[in-house]
Motif scaffolding. Structure first.
Motif, PDB file in Angstrom:
ATOM      1  N   ASP A 156      12.349  38.481  72.871  1.00 59.19           N
ATOM      2  CA  ASP A 156      12.337  39.799  73.234  1.00 59.19           C
ATOM      3  C   ASP A 156      12.614  40.116  74.480  1.00 59.19           C
ATOM      4  OD1 ASP A 156       9.726  40.163  72.703  1.00 59.19           O
ATOM      5  OD2 ASP A 156       9.769  42.734  72.521  1.00 59.19           O
ATOM      6  N   LEU A 157      12.114  40.013  75.309  1.00 65.20           N
ATOM      7  CA  LEU A 157      12.202  40.442  77.339  1.00 65.20           C
ATOM      8  C   LEU A 157      12.782  39.088  77.585  1.00 65.20           C
ATOM      9  CD1 LEU A 157       8.611  39.841  78.115  1.00 65.20           C
ATOM     10  CD2 LEU A 157       9.444  42.340  77.493  1.00 65.20           C
ATOM     11  N   HIS A 158      13.165  38.211  76.891  1.00 66.68           N
ATOM     12  CA  HIS A 158      14.565  37.058  77.022  1.00 66.68           C
ATOM     13  C   HIS A 158      15.602  37.894  77.112  1.00 66.68           C
ATOM     14  CE1 HIS A 158      12.044  34.037  79.809  1.00 66.68           C
ATOM     15  NE2 HIS A 158      11.003  34.522  78.651  1.00 66.68           N
ATOM     16  N   ARG A 160      16.568  41.181  76.358  1.00 61.62           N
ATOM     17  CA  ARG A 160      16.545  41.767  77.186  1.00 61.62           C
ATOM     18  C   ARG A 160      16.794  42.458  78.062  1.00 61.62           C
ATOM     19  NH1 ARG A 160      11.420  46.452  77.981  1.00 61.62           N
ATOM     20  NH2 ARG A 160      13.069  48.424  79.305  1.00 61.62           N
ATOM     21  N   PHE A 161      16.711  41.407  79.627  1.00 61.41           N
ATOM     22  CA  PHE A 161      16.776  40.725  80.687  1.00 61.41           C
ATOM     23  C   PHE A 161      17.963  39.857  80.727  1.00 61.41           C
ATOM     24  CE2 PHE A 161      12.971  42.945  80.672  1.00 61.41           C
ATOM     25  CZ  PHE A 161      12.794  44.270  81.839  1.00 61.41           C
ATOM     26  N   ALA A 162      17.820  39.067  79.740  1.00 64.93           N
ATOM     27  CA  ALA A 162      18.962  37.938  80.301  1.00 64.93           C
ATOM     28  C   ALA A 162      19.826  37.352  78.925  1.00 64.93           C
ATOM     29  CB  ALA A 162      18.708  36.915  80.512  1.00 64.93           C
ATOM     30  N   PRO A 163      20.173  39.076  78.282  1.00 61.11           N
ATOM     31  CA  PRO A 163      21.201  38.846  77.237  1.00 61.11           C
ATOM     32  C   PRO A 163      22.238  37.802  77.077  1.00 61.11           C
ATOM     33  CG  PRO A 163      21.828  40.383  78.670  1.00 61.11           C
ATOM     34  CD  PRO A 163      21.146  40.227  79.236  1.00 61.11           C
ATOM     35  N   GLY A 164      22.588  37.236  75.986  1.00 56.04           N
ATOM     36  CA  GLY A 164      22.859  36.232  75.524  1.00 56.04           C
ATOM     37  C   GLY A 164      22.327  34.564  75.633  1.00 56.04           C
TER      38      GLY A 164
END
Length: 248
Positions: A156-158, A160-164
């Motif tokens: 979820d962190l990834h 959030r900060f690196a969508p896609g």
């Protein structure tokens, strides 16, 4: 190499800390199969900070290591200061002037994917001596079903900060990695592939470093907070595929 590959040159010390290395067994097998040892001439493509260059030098090989990033190459030179049998050149494989040099082996460690296949396979073939070998090394992240897996726990962190990039939190199983295999070229004999399952342990600081490296290559907008207070395993499968130069 592509411009994206140069991004690592902006954070060379960080890259050096978090980039997984390779187990000694890999180089022992590589030496056994490819006959690498004292006096063998090796061209390394995309040497980075020297993760594979140092073990190749320790085998006694005469290594010409190509690395286009000046800061990455500088770290590699520091590491290899005690190996007079190694020359690190700040250039890409595509732009390097071989001046007619020919090698017993071409080695690319976690770098071949940056090379344009339209020209890379042919150039590797051309700079090899007759019977020489191309060896492509890499680390492939995989999911370990019987242990905590930090990628899934922080997906979820990834997102959030690196969508896609939804696959970040769901890496493949080891059997799936092995089944996928490598793309290979008919300019070389059929590749022999070997795998070396291993675990990279990361504490909170280590995971934050890993996020920092990823942030440089994606579209991160602010630092990623680490949730890891105890070491967390990241399963990976170091591997190589090697094939002999085909006669032309």
């Amino acid at each position: 190499m592509t411009n994206l590959g140069q991004v690592f040159n902006e954070v060379p010390e960080l890259y050096d800390r978090v980039r997984p290395g390779y187990p000694p067994e890999l180089f022992a097998d590589l030496a056994d199969l490819d006959g690498l040892g004292p006096g063998s001439s090796v061209l390394e493509v995309g040497a980075g900070t020297g993760h594979a260059t140092v073990p190749l030098a320790a085998l006694g090989c005469t290594v010409t290591a190509l690395e286009p990033g000046a800061e990455m190459a500088a770290i590699a030179r520091r590491k290899l200061g005690n190996y007079p049998n190694v020359t690190v050149r700040t250039t890409s494989f595509e732009e390097w002037d071989d001046r007619g040099a020919r090698f017993d082996a071409v080695v690319a460690a976690s770098s071949w994917h940056w090379i344009d296949p339209a020209t890379g396979w042919q150039r590797a073939h051309d700079v090899l001596k007759p019977g020489g070998r191309l060896a492509v090394l890499g680390n492939v992240v995989h999911r370990r079903e019987d242990e905590p897996e930090m990628y899934a726990e922080t997906a979820d962190l990834h997102e959030r900060f690196a969508p896609g990039d939804p696959d970040w939190g769901h890496p493949p199983l080891e059997d799936e990695v092995r089944a996928e295999g490598f793309d290979w070229s008919s300019l070389f004999s059929p590749a022999e592939t070997r795998w070396y399952p291993t675990v990279q342990w990361l504490d909170g600081n280590g995971f934050a470093d890993l996020c920092g490296r990823i942030r440089r290559t994606g579209n991160w907008t602010r630092p990623c907070g680490s949730r890891c207070s105890t070491p967390s395993p990241s399963g990976s499968v170091p591997a190589w595929a090697t094939g002999r130069r085909a006669a032309t």
